[in-house]
Design an enzyme around this catalytic site. Sequence first.
Site, short mmCIF file in Angstrom:
data_model
loop_
_atom_site.label_atom_id
_atom_site.label_comp_id
_atom_site.label_asym_id
_atom_site.label_seq_id
_atom_site.Cartn_x
_atom_site.Cartn_y
_atom_site.Cartn_z
N GLU A 79 -7.88 -11.30 -6.15
CA GLU A 79 -6.79 -10.80 -5.30
C GLU A 79 -7.10 -9.41 -4.78
O GLU A 79 -6.70 -9.04 -3.68
CB GLU A 79 -5.48 -10.78 -6.09
CG GLU A 79 -4.92 -12.15 -6.38
CD GLU A 79 -3.63 -12.08 -7.21
OE1 GLU A 79 -2.72 -11.32 -6.85
OE2 GLU A 79 -3.57 -12.79 -8.23
N HIS A 90 8.03 4.33 -1.64
CA HIS A 90 7.18 5.11 -0.73
C HIS A 90 7.56 6.59 -0.72
O HIS A 90 7.13 7.33 0.14
CB HIS A 90 7.22 4.51 0.68
CG HIS A 90 6.58 3.16 0.77
ND1 HIS A 90 6.71 2.32 1.86
CD2 HIS A 90 5.79 2.47 -0.12
CE1 HIS A 90 6.04 1.20 1.65
NE2 HIS A 90 5.48 1.26 0.45
N ASP A 110 11.80 10.99 -5.56
CA ASP A 110 13.15 11.46 -5.24
C ASP A 110 13.66 10.70 -4.02
O ASP A 110 13.00 9.76 -3.55
CB ASP A 110 13.14 12.98 -4.98
CG ASP A 110 12.17 13.37 -3.87
OD1 ASP A 110 11.75 12.47 -3.07
OD2 ASP A 110 11.82 14.55 -3.77
N ASN A 115 -4.41 -5.93 -0.41
CA ASN A 115 -4.56 -5.07 -1.58
C ASN A 115 -5.53 -3.92 -1.37
O ASN A 115 -5.96 -3.26 -2.32
CB ASN A 115 -4.96 -5.92 -2.80
CG ASN A 115 -3.84 -6.84 -3.23
OD1 ASN A 115 -2.68 -6.46 -3.18
ND2 ASN A 115 -4.18 -8.06 -3.63
N ARG A 129 2.43 0.28 -6.99
CA ARG A 129 1.90 -0.68 -6.02
C ARG A 129 1.24 -1.86 -6.73
O ARG A 129 1.37 -3.01 -6.29
CB ARG A 129 0.90 0.03 -5.08
CG ARG A 129 0.47 -0.81 -3.92
CD ARG A 129 0.03 0.01 -2.72
NE ARG A 129 -0.41 -0.87 -1.62
CZ ARG A 129 -1.68 -0.98 -1.23
NH1 ARG A 129 -2.63 -0.27 -1.81
NH2 ARG A 129 -1.99 -1.82 -0.25
N GLY A 185 5.16 -14.10 -9.12
CA GLY A 185 5.75 -13.61 -10.36
C GLY A 185 4.78 -12.71 -11.10
O GLY A 185 3.57 -12.74 -10.84
N HIS A 200 2.43 -5.66 -6.06
CA HIS A 200 1.46 -6.61 -5.51
C HIS A 200 1.08 -7.70 -6.51
O HIS A 200 0.61 -8.76 -6.12
CB HIS A 200 0.23 -5.87 -4.98
CG HIS A 200 0.49 -5.21 -3.66
ND1 HIS A 200 -0.42 -5.21 -2.64
CD2 HIS A 200 1.58 -4.56 -3.19
CE1 HIS A 200 0.09 -4.57 -1.60
NE2 HIS A 200 1.30 -4.15 -1.90
N ASP A 201 1.29 -7.43 -7.79
CA ASP A 201 1.08 -8.50 -8.77
C ASP A 201 2.29 -9.44 -8.80
O ASP A 201 2.13 -10.66 -8.83
CB ASP A 201 0.85 -7.93 -10.18
CG ASP A 201 0.65 -9.05 -11.19
OD1 ASP A 201 -0.35 -9.79 -11.05
OD2 ASP A 201 1.50 -9.23 -12.08
N SER A 221 -2.15 -11.39 -12.61
CA SER A 221 -3.22 -12.11 -11.88
C SER A 221 -3.98 -11.16 -10.97
O SER A 221 -5.16 -11.36 -10.70
CB SER A 221 -2.64 -13.28 -11.07
OG SER A 221 -1.72 -12.81 -10.11
C1 HEM Z 1 9.04 -3.24 2.00
C2 HEM Z 1 7.85 -3.78 2.19
C3 HEM Z 1 6.59 -3.00 1.90
C4 HEM Z 1 5.56 -2.85 2.75
C5 HEM Z 1 5.44 -3.42 4.14
C6 HEM Z 1 4.61 -2.00 2.09
C7 HEM Z 1 3.39 -1.62 2.62
C8 HEM Z 1 2.59 -0.64 2.11
C9 HEM Z 1 1.38 -0.14 2.73
C10 HEM Z 1 0.79 -0.67 4.01
C11 HEM Z 1 0.90 0.86 1.96
C12 HEM Z 1 -0.36 1.68 2.21
C13 HEM Z 1 -1.59 0.88 1.87
C14 HEM Z 1 -2.83 1.55 2.41
O1 HEM Z 1 -3.07 1.45 3.60
O2 HEM Z 1 -3.55 2.21 1.62
C15 HEM Z 1 1.78 1.00 0.84
C16 HEM Z 1 1.62 1.91 -0.17
C17 HEM Z 1 2.42 1.95 -1.27
N1 HEM Z 1 3.42 1.05 -1.60
FE1 HEM Z 1 4.28 -0.25 -0.36
N2 HEM Z 1 5.08 -1.66 0.87
C18 HEM Z 1 6.28 -2.27 0.70
C19 HEM Z 1 7.04 -2.24 -0.45
C20 HEM Z 1 6.69 -1.60 -1.60
C21 HEM Z 1 7.32 -1.78 -2.88
C22 HEM Z 1 8.45 -2.75 -3.15
C23 HEM Z 1 6.70 -0.96 -3.75
C24 HEM Z 1 6.95 -0.77 -5.22
C25 HEM Z 1 8.13 -0.90 -5.77
C26 HEM Z 1 5.70 -0.24 -3.01
C27 HEM Z 1 4.91 0.76 -3.51
C28 HEM Z 1 3.94 1.43 -2.79
C29 HEM Z 1 3.29 2.64 -3.25
C30 HEM Z 1 3.62 3.42 -4.50
C31 HEM Z 1 2.32 2.97 -2.30
C32 HEM Z 1 1.32 4.12 -2.35
C33 HEM Z 1 0.11 3.62 -3.11
C34 HEM Z 1 -0.91 4.68 -3.46
O3 HEM Z 1 -0.80 5.82 -3.05
O4 HEM Z 1 -1.84 4.33 -4.19
N3 HEM Z 1 5.70 -0.68 -1.72
N4 HEM Z 1 2.79 0.07 0.95
#
Ligand code: HEM
Length: 341
Positions: A100, A206, A253, A106, A76, A86, A80-81, A90
Site C-alpha cells: 500500500e 491538517h 489547535d 500514500n 496520516r 478498517g 490511511h490504514d 495493512s
Molecule cells: C478530508 C479528506 C482528506 C484529504 C483529501 C486529505 C489529503 C491529504 C493530502 C493530499 C496530504 C498531503 C500529502 C502530500 O502531498 O505529502 C495530507 C496530509 C496529511 N493528512 Fe490528510 N486528507 C484528508 C483527511 C485527513 C484525515 C481524516 C486525517 C487524520 C485524521 C489526515 C491527516 C493528515 C496529516 C496529519 C497530514 C500531514 C502528514 C505529514 O506531514 O506527514 N488527513 N492529507
Amino acid sequence: MKPSRAAMLAMVGLVAAVLSRAALSTAAPSLISMPNADGLSYDFHDESCPNLRQMVHDAVEEAIKEDIGVVAGLLRVMFHDCFPQGCDASLLLFDKFWSELNMPQNNGIRRNAVYLIESIRIKVQDACGPTVSCTDIMNLATREAVMHFEVPGYEVPLGLLDSRAPAPRENVEQLPGPDFNATQLIESFQSRGFDITDVVALSGAHTIGRSSCGSFKNRFGENADFVRWLQGTCARNPNHLQDLDVTTPEKFDNVYYNNLKEGKGVLNSDMALTHDASTSWLVDGFAQDQGWFFSQFGTSMRKMAHLPSEFGNNGEIRKYSCFWANLHGPKGPTADLAASA
Ligand code: HEM
Ligand SMILES: *[C@@H]1O[C@H](CO)[C@@H](O)[C@H](O)[C@H]1NC(C)=O
C-alpha cells in the site's frame, strides 16, 4: 451459514472476556470491560499487558522530542490504514509484489511514524509477549501523539488484529483526493459511515503536517493572493513541503479553521469545507470553539478505530515484525526492504 462479522467479533470478545474472568474469578465485571457491539473493549490488554499504555506513551513522547512531525505522520498513517478496509495495519506491510505504501495515495507517508510503531511493538513484545497487535499499537500511539497537545484523551477500542495481506488496490483508491469538493468529501466519508460533522472535524488533522506541491497544484491559476503565493513557492522549489496550517504549523489547535475562513487553506479539499453551507457552519463553530473541535475530533477518531474491518477479527497478532505477516517466519522476505525504506 457463515457467521456474520459482528457475531464473530462478539464471540472473540466473549472468549477474551471469559478467559480474563477465569484468570481473575473474584473480579466483578465492570462496565468498561464489557465488549462493544463489535467485540472490542477499552481495557482489552489490561491484564495481559498492564503497562501497555505507559510504554506507548513514553515511546511517543521520546519520538516527539526528536521530531514533532511524527505526530502528523501517525495521524496520516492511521487514517490511511483505517479508511480503505478498517484498521488492520495493512498499510505497514512491505510486500515484494504489492505494498500500500507504494500507492500514490500514500505518497510522503512519514517513515519515522511507521518505524515508531514497529519499535513500540518490539518493546511491548519483550514485556508482554505477542499479545498486542500492530493495529492496537498504531491506534494507541496516534492517541498519545494527539494528547501531547493537551487535547483531552479519547477512548481507543482495543483487541483488533492485524491483516495477513495489504488492502486491495481498489480500496486504497477510495481514499478521498485533495481535489475533492465538499459533496465528494461527504460522499466519500459517508461510504465509511462517517457523517458531515466527522468530515469537518477529521479534516482538522491538517492543523499539523505538510503537503507536497503536487497535492495542491490543481489550484494554481486561482485568482487569490494566497494561491499565487503557494504557486510561487512551489515554482522556486518543486520539492517544497508546505505546512497545511500556515499560522501554527506545529501545534494541534483550531487555528486551521480560522485559516480556512481567511482563505488560507492549502488543499482544495480544505477550502471546499468553507464553500458549502452544509460544512461551513461547522468550520465557523470549530474556529470559535476549540473545546468543541477537540471533543468532536476525539469522537470521530474513535469512530475511525471502529471502522468495520475484514481482518480485525480474522487476522493475527504479528509476532516477528509489523512489516510482514507471520506466515513468512522470523526472517521475513522483505526484511531488507523494510530496513532500507
Ligand atoms: C478530508 C479528506 C482528506 C484529504 C483529501 C486529505 C489529503 C491529504 C493530502 C493530499 C496530504 C498531503 C500529502 C502530500 O502531498 O505529502 C495530507 C496530509 C496529511 N493528512 Fe490528510 N486528507 C484528508 C483527511 C485527513 C484525515 C481524516 C486525517 C487524520 C485524521 C489526515 C491527516 C493528515 C496529516 C496529519 C497530514 C500531514 C502528514 C505529514 O506531514 O506527514 N488527513 N492529507
Ligand atoms: C463536485 O464535483 C463533482 C465531480 O467533479 C461535480 O459533479 C459536482 O458538480 C461538484 N459539486 C459542486 C457543488 O461543485
